[in-house]
Design a protein around this motif. Structure first.
Motif, PDB file in Angstrom:
ATOM      1  N   ALA A 103     -39.816  -6.504 -67.480  1.00 36.59           N
ATOM      2  CA  ALA A 103     -39.771  -6.702 -68.988  1.00 36.59           C
ATOM      3  C   ALA A 103     -38.786  -7.947 -69.284  1.00 36.59           C
ATOM      4  O   ALA A 103     -38.236  -7.889 -70.452  1.00 36.59           O
ATOM      5  N   SER A 104     -38.737  -8.837 -68.247  1.00 42.83           N
ATOM      6  CA  SER A 104     -37.646 -10.022 -68.549  1.00 42.83           C
ATOM      7  C   SER A 104     -38.444 -11.311 -68.822  1.00 42.83           C
ATOM      8  O   SER A 104     -37.675 -12.351 -69.291  1.00 42.83           O
ATOM      9  N   ALA A 105     -39.590 -11.567 -68.759  1.00 44.40           N
ATOM     10  CA  ALA A 105     -40.295 -12.648 -69.237  1.00 44.40           C
ATOM     11  C   ALA A 105     -40.650 -12.798 -70.658  1.00 44.40           C
ATOM     12  O   ALA A 105     -41.031 -11.749 -71.145  1.00 44.40           O
ATOM     13  N   ALA A 106     -40.742 -14.108 -71.023  1.00 43.14           N
ATOM     14  CA  ALA A 106     -41.004 -14.153 -72.319  1.00 43.14           C
ATOM     15  C   ALA A 106     -42.478 -14.242 -72.570  1.00 43.14           C
ATOM     16  O   ALA A 106     -42.997 -13.960 -73.625  1.00 43.14           O
ATOM     17  N   ARG A 107     -43.302 -14.635 -71.395  1.00 42.96           N
ATOM     18  CA  ARG A 107     -44.568 -14.958 -71.646  1.00 42.96           C
ATOM     19  C   ARG A 107     -45.217 -14.909 -70.249  1.00 42.96           C
ATOM     20  O   ARG A 107     -44.430 -15.532 -69.401  1.00 42.96           O
ATOM     21  N   ASP A 159     -57.931  -9.513 -61.776  1.00 42.46           N
ATOM     22  CA  ASP A 159     -57.309  -9.085 -60.476  1.00 42.46           C
ATOM     23  C   ASP A 159     -56.324  -8.385 -60.900  1.00 42.46           C
ATOM     24  O   ASP A 159     -55.115  -8.408 -61.541  1.00 42.46           O
ATOM     25  N   ARG A 160     -56.204  -7.002 -59.985  1.00 42.03           N
ATOM     26  CA  ARG A 160     -55.173  -6.055 -60.316  1.00 42.03           C
ATOM     27  C   ARG A 160     -53.719  -6.507 -59.919  1.00 42.03           C
ATOM     28  O   ARG A 160     -52.879  -6.120 -60.453  1.00 42.03           O
ATOM     29  N   ARG A 161     -53.788  -7.375 -59.060  1.00 39.82           N
ATOM     30  CA  ARG A 161     -52.111  -7.886 -58.578  1.00 39.82           C
ATOM     31  C   ARG A 161     -51.826  -8.640 -59.869  1.00 39.82           C
ATOM     32  O   ARG A 161     -50.550  -8.435 -60.084  1.00 39.82           O
ATOM     33  N   THR A 162     -52.378  -9.408 -60.354  1.00 38.23           N
ATOM     34  CA  THR A 162     -51.827 -10.122 -61.571  1.00 38.23           C
ATOM     35  C   THR A 162     -51.731  -9.295 -62.782  1.00 38.23           C
ATOM     36  O   THR A 162     -50.812  -9.471 -63.385  1.00 38.23           O
ATOM     37  N   LEU A 163     -52.772  -8.249 -63.084  1.00 36.19           N
ATOM     38  CA  LEU A 163     -52.440  -7.390 -64.014  1.00 36.19           C
ATOM     39  C   LEU A 163     -51.022  -6.502 -63.742  1.00 36.19           C
ATOM     40  O   LEU A 163     -50.150  -6.289 -64.645  1.00 36.19           O
ATOM     41  N   PHE A 164     -51.054  -6.087 -62.619  1.00 34.06           N
ATOM     42  CA  PHE A 164     -49.585  -5.169 -62.285  1.00 34.06           C
ATOM     43  C   PHE A 164     -48.303  -6.048 -62.627  1.00 34.06           C
ATOM     44  O   PHE A 164     -47.709  -5.430 -63.046  1.00 34.06           O
ATOM     45  N   VAL A 186     -47.579  -6.247 -66.064  1.00 36.92           N
ATOM     46  CA  VAL A 186     -47.233  -5.086 -66.518  1.00 36.92           C
ATOM     47  C   VAL A 186     -45.762  -5.194 -66.205  1.00 36.92           C
ATOM     48  O   VAL A 186     -44.870  -4.524 -66.979  1.00 36.92           O
ATOM     49  N   ARG A 187     -45.302  -5.638 -65.005  1.00 34.03           N
ATOM     50  CA  ARG A 187     -43.935  -5.365 -64.654  1.00 34.03           C
ATOM     51  C   ARG A 187     -43.013  -6.577 -65.512  1.00 34.03           C
ATOM     52  O   ARG A 187     -41.936  -6.036 -65.795  1.00 34.03           O
ATOM     53  N   VAL A 188     -43.525  -7.604 -65.644  1.00 37.20           N
ATOM     54  CA  VAL A 188     -42.671  -8.562 -65.928  1.00 37.20           C
ATOM     55  C   VAL A 188     -42.404  -8.748 -67.545  1.00 37.20           C
ATOM     56  O   VAL A 188     -41.538  -9.259 -67.882  1.00 37.20           O
ATOM     57  N   LEU A 189     -43.643  -8.222 -68.102  1.00 39.91           N
ATOM     58  CA  LEU A 189     -43.526  -8.397 -69.722  1.00 39.91           C
ATOM     59  C   LEU A 189     -43.213  -7.127 -70.375  1.00 39.91           C
ATOM     60  O   LEU A 189     -43.354  -6.131 -69.862  1.00 39.91           O
ATOM     61  N   PRO A 190     -42.365  -7.099 -71.536  1.00 38.54           N
ATOM     62  CA  PRO A 190     -42.285  -5.997 -72.279  1.00 38.54           C
ATOM     63  C   PRO A 190     -43.772  -5.515 -72.779  1.00 38.54           C
ATOM     64  O   PRO A 190     -44.487  -6.217 -72.879  1.00 38.54           O
TER      65      PRO A 190
END
Length: 704
Positions: free
Chosen positions: A410-414, A449-454, A457-461
């Motif tokens: 949850a540390s990325a802005a976009r 692509d599920r890897r991109t989606l995951f 999910v990890r990096v964005l709030p």
């Protein structure tokens, strides 16, 4: 060493006492006897180590056992030299937690937080326990945040992770099979408080990871062995309520677990099923033959690349099998080391595929213990340089780079997502992503692509912004729906053709970011990628839009956006072959930044756009292969985060222009990227620039 391939014994270190590799860190190869240089095994830091781990920016953390055998002292070492920095992070001293009775552990946590763990026995009980202590490291000092006993029954619980994709800053604890209540726990990293707990029943947790795996926003995943069946479960925390979600089950014995692959040996078989952990149904990638019967097998390991490595006894051998089941190579240790060998064990497999082993060898009157490195004979990065592993596709590469840009959940802005088969849409993406965002890829097909989606999910709030570059022909509506259904704020930026898409991106950059030089735009050719990807890092750092045009005529969409945005200074990238003088004459405030070749232009960009006095090195990207734009585009935000110019180079040879550029920017620390894993290890620079300071700005890095 036996066939096939060029695998070789890189080095061997013998000791009079047992020794083993603990980890490979930025500072070198950490062993129980000290830190060694990865290329030749020479000693960088002598002295016994109990545990090691990644620390905050620029440092690794080592744990030393007290002189009397009691307590563990944790201190920082410089990633570039392997030498102590003088910062003592803290200690599990004998007077506070009792006698250190087992291993310790170190987990780089959330930004400036380091989590250390120790096993101990207290004065009032002989039962081994485990303690977790969190320290905040900032401004050259360490402050203890909390200390907590995490498991109170033998065997002491293992701390598996200091990060989790669904709850920012959590660490995970799994209890052993003899505990009265077998539980999986999640604790808040900064406070130590219990976030979630789940009873796993009769099963035994044999492996645990922090994901992401199938199942949106999973906090963790556990492989549970219940009788003769291996099951994969995901622990979700939804509204504070944990729940098990079974994914698949395989009969057999779990013999190894890697990043994305588990090795399961079916009943009565010598083969090992390589099971893909990223698939909902537990798809078997291949049935791997380790080449030895199971009664001779001492150890199986699955590395991050999905290879199966097997150590066998009598004689001591190592076999390596590819993810598709093909045999790669076999090592006979007695033949290689020149004497009888026993007790061989794989301690660590690096991201570069190097295998670190330990064991016992009889080379004379007295037997010796050894640690050794086996690899393919290629160049070895010096301490402090990290080359991200060569992925099989652009999606994996972009995810890997994103984890360096934003290591904390949850540390990325976009997040910016572009197609991975055509470079045009991605070229403007770095400027939009910025130093605190990621460029990811869609690999084709309708669903995302599920890897991109995951990774999103990890990096964005929750509810974070995701940009899609290009129309539905580039990224399908179904992929957009996947993101919307997950709860993201999705914005599609597209035009009728590539220059119009870049213009749409430029409008968004201007609307959402504050440029360091207002009224400025970069202009690159739409027909080739090298000039745009090397300038993209500075565009990301400075918040300056990057536009595209045809070489011989200013594209209408570009002309319109230059006027609409009030651009007064246009930095034209590349020589006349890239953008003609006729185009130059049509843009406001033109300034050409160019060299005689693509490498010369990259050097000129580093020299003229970045401030040489404010940086210490460079990040290198290969620009001499058709597909290298993928790595370069993904790495743009990484260079911006680290404050280092991104210099386009040839993958195998440092051109004169590149060497001159490195000399101008410092050439002490850096990174390189090509997407193929073939950039020469001596292209090393690095450093910082501007006001955005990133944890990776200090240690050098190789991105491939």
């Amino acid at each position: 060493m036996q066939s096939p391939g060029s695998t070789q014994l890189r080095w061997i270190q013998t000791r009079p006492e047992p020794v083993a590799t603990l980890a490979v860190l930025g500072s070198g190869v950490a062993t129980t006897a000290g830190i060694l240089h990865p290329a030749d095994g020479s000693v960088l830091l002598d002295g016994p180590l109990a545990c090691v781990g990644d620390g905050p920016a620029g440092v690794d953390v080592i744990g030393r056992r007290g002189a009397d055998g009691e307590g563990i002292l944790f201190e920082a070492v410089d990633e570039r030299t392997g030498q102590p920095t003088g910062l003592v992070i803290g200690g599990a001293a004998a007077g506070t937690v009792g006698r250190a009775s087992g291993s310790c552990g170190i987990r780089g946590g959330q930004g400036d937080v380091v989590l250390v763990t120790t096993s101990f026995t207290s004065s009032d009980s002989l039962v081994p326990r485990r303690q977790a202590i969190a320290y905040q490291v900032a401004d050259g000092a360490a402050t203890q945040l909390h200390a907590a006993t995490i498991v109170s029954c033998p065997p002491s619980g293992a701390v598996y992770s200091a990060e989790a994709p669904a709850i920012s800053g959590a660490y995970l604890v799994g209890a052993g099979s003899t505990c009265p209540g077998r539980v999986l726990q999640a604790h808040d990293l900064r406070t130590g408080g219990l976030v979630a707990e789940l009873d796993i029943g009769l099963g035994r947790v044999v492996a645990l990871d922090d994901g992401p795996r199938p199942g949106d926003q999973s906090l963790a995943q556990a492989l549970v062995h219940d009788g003769d069946v291996i099951q994969l479960h995901a622990l979700h925390v939804l509204g504070g309520t944990p729940q098990w979600i079974g994914q698949w089950a395989h009969a057999g014995t779990l013999v190894a677990v890697g990043e994305d692959v588990a090795g399961i040996r079916p009943p009565g078989s010598d083969l090992v099923a390589l099971v893909d952990l990223r698939t909902i149904d537990g798809q078997v990638r291949a049935m791997a033959d380790p080449g030895v019967p199971r009664d001779r097998v001492r150890q199986h390991v699955v590395d991050d690349a999905g290879r199966l490595l097997t150590v066998a006894d009598e004689p001591a051998t190592l076999t390596v099998v590819a993810p598709d089941g093909a045999s790669l190579w076999t090592v006979d240790f007695s033949s290689v080391l020149g004497g009888p060998v026993s007790g061989v064990r794989i301690d660590h497999v690096g991201l570069d595929g190097a295998v670190y082993v330990s064991g016992r060898v009889d080379l004379g009157d007295d037997p010796s213990w050894f640690v050794a490195r086996l690899d393919d004979g290629g160049p070895v990065e010096p301490p402090g340089v990290l080359r991200l592993h060569d992925p099989t596709d652009a999606v994996d590469l972009a995810v890997d780079v994103c984890r360096r840009v934003a290591p904390t959940p949850a540390s990325a802005a976009r997040v910016v997502i572009a197609r991975d088969d055509v470079f045009a849409d991605a070229l403007a993406g770095s400027a939009l992503a910025g130093p605190d965002g990621c460029v990811l890829f869609q690999s084709g097909g309708a669903s995302l692509d599920r890897r991109t989606l995951f990774e999103a999910v990890r990096v964005l709030p929750a509810g974070g912004r995701v940009y899609l570059l290009g129309g539905s022909a580039a990224i399908a509506h179904e992929a957009e729906a996947d993101l919307v259904d997950t709860g993201f704020d999705v914005v599609r930026l597209a035009g009728d053709e590539r220059t119009a898409t870049a213009a749409a991106v430029a409008r968004e950059v201007t609307a959402t970011r504050e440029p360091t030089v207002p009224g400025t735009a970069y202009l690159a050719t739409a027909e080739a990628f090298p000039d745009a990807v090397t300038a993209g890092a500075h565009a990301a750092a400075a918040g300056i839009p990057l536009l595209l045009t045809a070489p011989d005529a200013l594209s209408p969409a570009t002309a319109t956006v230059l006027e609409d945005l009030g651009i007064t200074r246009t930095v034209v990238l590349g020589g006349e072959a890239a953008i003609s003088d006729a185009v130059l004459a049509q843009v406001p405030g033109p300034e050409r930044v160019a060299g005689d070749t693509r490498y010369g232009t990259a050097a000129a960009i580093a020299r003229e756009l970045w401030a040489p006095d404010d940086i210490e090195g460079a990040q290198l990207v290969a620009v001499d292969a058709a597909g290298s734009w993928r790595a370069a585009s993904a790495a743009g935000p990484l260079a911006a985060a680290r404050g280092t110019p991104q210099i386009g180079v040839a993958a195998a040879t440092a051109t004169p222009d590149s060497l001159v550029a490195l000399g101008r920017v410092g050439g002490r620390r850096g990174a390189a990227a090509d997407g193929r894993g073939r950039i020469a290890g001596r292209h090393v620079g690095g450093g910082r620039a501007g006001g955005h300071r990133h944890p990776l700005s200090a240690p050098p890095m190789i991105v491939t």
